[in-house]
Motif scaffolding. Structure first.
Motif, PDB file in Angstrom:
ATOM      1  N   LEU A  43       0.832  -1.198   0.000  1.00  9.89           N
ATOM      2  CA  LEU A  43       0.000   0.000   0.000  1.00  9.89           C
ATOM      3  C   LEU A  43       0.871   1.254   0.000  1.00  9.89           C
ATOM      4  CD1 LEU A  43      -2.691  -1.135   2.608  1.00  9.89           C
ATOM      5  CD2 LEU A  43      -2.798  -1.268   0.104  1.00  9.89           C
ATOM      6  N   VAL A 119      -6.901  -0.568   7.770  1.00  7.38           N
ATOM      7  CA  VAL A 119      -6.919  -1.962   7.315  1.00  7.38           C
ATOM      8  C   VAL A 119      -7.852  -2.751   8.224  1.00  7.38           C
ATOM      9  CG1 VAL A 119      -5.558  -4.076   7.031  1.00  7.38           C
ATOM     10  CG2 VAL A 119      -4.548  -1.864   6.415  1.00  7.38           C
ATOM     11  N   ASP A 148     -10.792   4.966   1.417  1.00  7.14           N
ATOM     12  CA  ASP A 148      -9.552   4.441   0.823  1.00  7.14           C
ATOM     13  C   ASP A 148      -8.899   3.360   1.688  1.00  7.14           C
ATOM     14  OD1 ASP A 148      -9.623   6.074  -1.522  1.00  7.14           O
ATOM     15  OD2 ASP A 148      -8.851   7.753  -0.327  1.00  7.14           O
ATOM     16  N   ILE A 150      -8.522  -0.516   3.277  1.00  3.34           N
ATOM     17  CA  ILE A 150      -8.520  -1.805   2.582  1.00  3.34           C
ATOM     18  C   ILE A 150      -9.072  -2.896   3.495  1.00  3.34           C
ATOM     19  CG2 ILE A 150      -6.116  -2.312   3.233  1.00  3.34           C
ATOM     20  CD1 ILE A 150      -5.825  -3.697   0.481  1.00  3.34           C
ATOM     21  N   TYR A 151      -9.936  -3.715   2.920  1.00  2.00           N
ATOM     22  CA  TYR A 151     -10.508  -4.890   3.594  1.00  2.00           C
ATOM     23  C   TYR A 151      -9.923  -6.128   2.933  1.00  2.00           C
ATOM     24  CZ  TYR A 151     -14.118  -8.375   4.827  1.00  2.00           C
ATOM     25  OH  TYR A 151     -14.795  -9.486   5.274  1.00  2.00           O
ATOM     26  N   TYR A 230      -9.091  -8.728  -1.744  1.00  2.00           N
ATOM     27  CA  TYR A 230      -8.919  -7.423  -1.103  1.00  2.00           C
ATOM     28  C   TYR A 230      -9.822  -6.413  -1.785  1.00  2.00           C
ATOM     29  CZ  TYR A 230      -5.780  -5.564  -4.788  1.00  2.00           C
ATOM     30  OH  TYR A 230      -5.252  -5.115  -5.974  1.00  2.00           O
ATOM     31  N   CYS A 231     -10.264  -5.437  -0.997  1.00  2.00           N
ATOM     32  CA  CYS A 231     -11.211  -4.436  -1.461  1.00  2.00           C
ATOM     33  C   CYS A 231     -10.824  -3.083  -0.887  1.00  2.00           C
ATOM     34  CB  CYS A 231     -12.628  -4.741  -0.995  1.00  2.00           C
ATOM     35  SG  CYS A 231     -13.085  -6.478  -1.112  1.00  2.00           S
ATOM     36  N   ILE A 232     -11.004  -2.041  -1.669  1.00  2.00           N
ATOM     37  CA  ILE A 232     -10.708  -0.682  -1.216  1.00  2.00           C
ATOM     38  C   ILE A 232     -12.004   0.116  -1.164  1.00  2.00           C
ATOM     39  CG2 ILE A 232      -9.408   1.444  -1.710  1.00  2.00           C
ATOM     40  CD1 ILE A 232      -7.349  -0.339  -3.151  1.00  2.00           C
TER      41      ILE A 232
END
Length: 233
Positions: A43, A119, A148, A150-151, A230-232
């Motif tokens: 990141l 996160v 913004d 992240i998951y 992952y997702c943002i």
């Protein structure tokens, strides 16, 4: 996780026993943690706050805290027993770097943070949920994140076809057999598919994550019958 966590009233397994057992059940389990850490390192900046839901014995945070010296970690799990084991495992870490949250399933978590996490990780913890509660859990993670943020989630995955399910179970069973589990243990574990845990296909996962509102949704790891996304926000 892929076997029952100890409850508050049960005698908990020692952390090292639990971790050894799960490594005999889940192929590449330690890789889930390393790939997660490597992704967060990719990141643009190091996270200020990282929340791990379904933290179990704290194995992921035990690794991550060494790699992210300025990050504060929040640990959440449905099981009081698991949180106690995590506290023992992380007892040598500086107290100011860790916050253990009150035991709660993700979908029922309602605490509000002064500083939202950059996160949120959920490693092998939401596949026990039915679709309604999985949707709720995903929404909770989305709402808790900073914009913004992240998951990152790893879950058991349903193959796309019934033949794929049959082969996948045999493939997974052979891994467990090679790790020393007996056939009765393996059969009982595989019988839990669609009865005690409820895996989605990769396509269903991607759809759920997009519908939750994440602007970026990616599959970044897949092997056997597990996958990482992952997702943002």
């Amino acid at each position: 996780m892929t076997f029952t966590k100890p409850t508050q009233n049960a005698t908990p397994h020692l952390p090292e026993d639990y971790d050894a057992r799960i490594s005999d059940v889940l192929p590449y389990y330690s890789s889930f943690h390393q790939e997660t850490i490597s992704l967060v390192k990719s990141l643009p900046s190091s996270p200020n706050v990282w929340m791990d839901t379904g933290c179990g014995t704290g194995s992921l945070i035990n690794k991550a805290i060494r790699e992210f010296p300025s990050t504060k970690f929040l640990l959440l799990d449905p099981s009081e027993g698991m949180l106690e084991q995590a506290k023992q495992k992380l007892s040598s870490c500086p107290a100011g770097r860790l916050e253990f949250l009150k035991a709660s399933p993700t979908q029922e978590f309602s605490h509000k943070f002064e500083e939202k996490p950059d996160v949120i990780t959920a490693i092998q913890c939401h596949h026990y949920l039915n679709r309604e509660n999985r949707t709720k859990a995903t929404r909770v993670c989305y709402d808790l994140l900073k914009d913004d943020g992240i998951y990152i989630t790893f879950e058991n995955i349903r193959p796309l076809t019934e033949e794929g399910v049959t082969i996948g179970k045999r493939y997974w069973g052979n891994f467990q057999l090679a790790r020393g589990r007996n056939e009765e243990e393996i059969e009982k574990h595989l019988e839990r598919f669609d009865t005690e845990y409820f895996p989605l296909t990769v396509e269903e996962h991607l759809k759920l994550l997009r519908e939750t509102g994440f602007k970026t949704v990616e599959l970044f790891w897949y092997s056997y019958m597990q996958a990482g996304f992952y997702c943002i926000k």
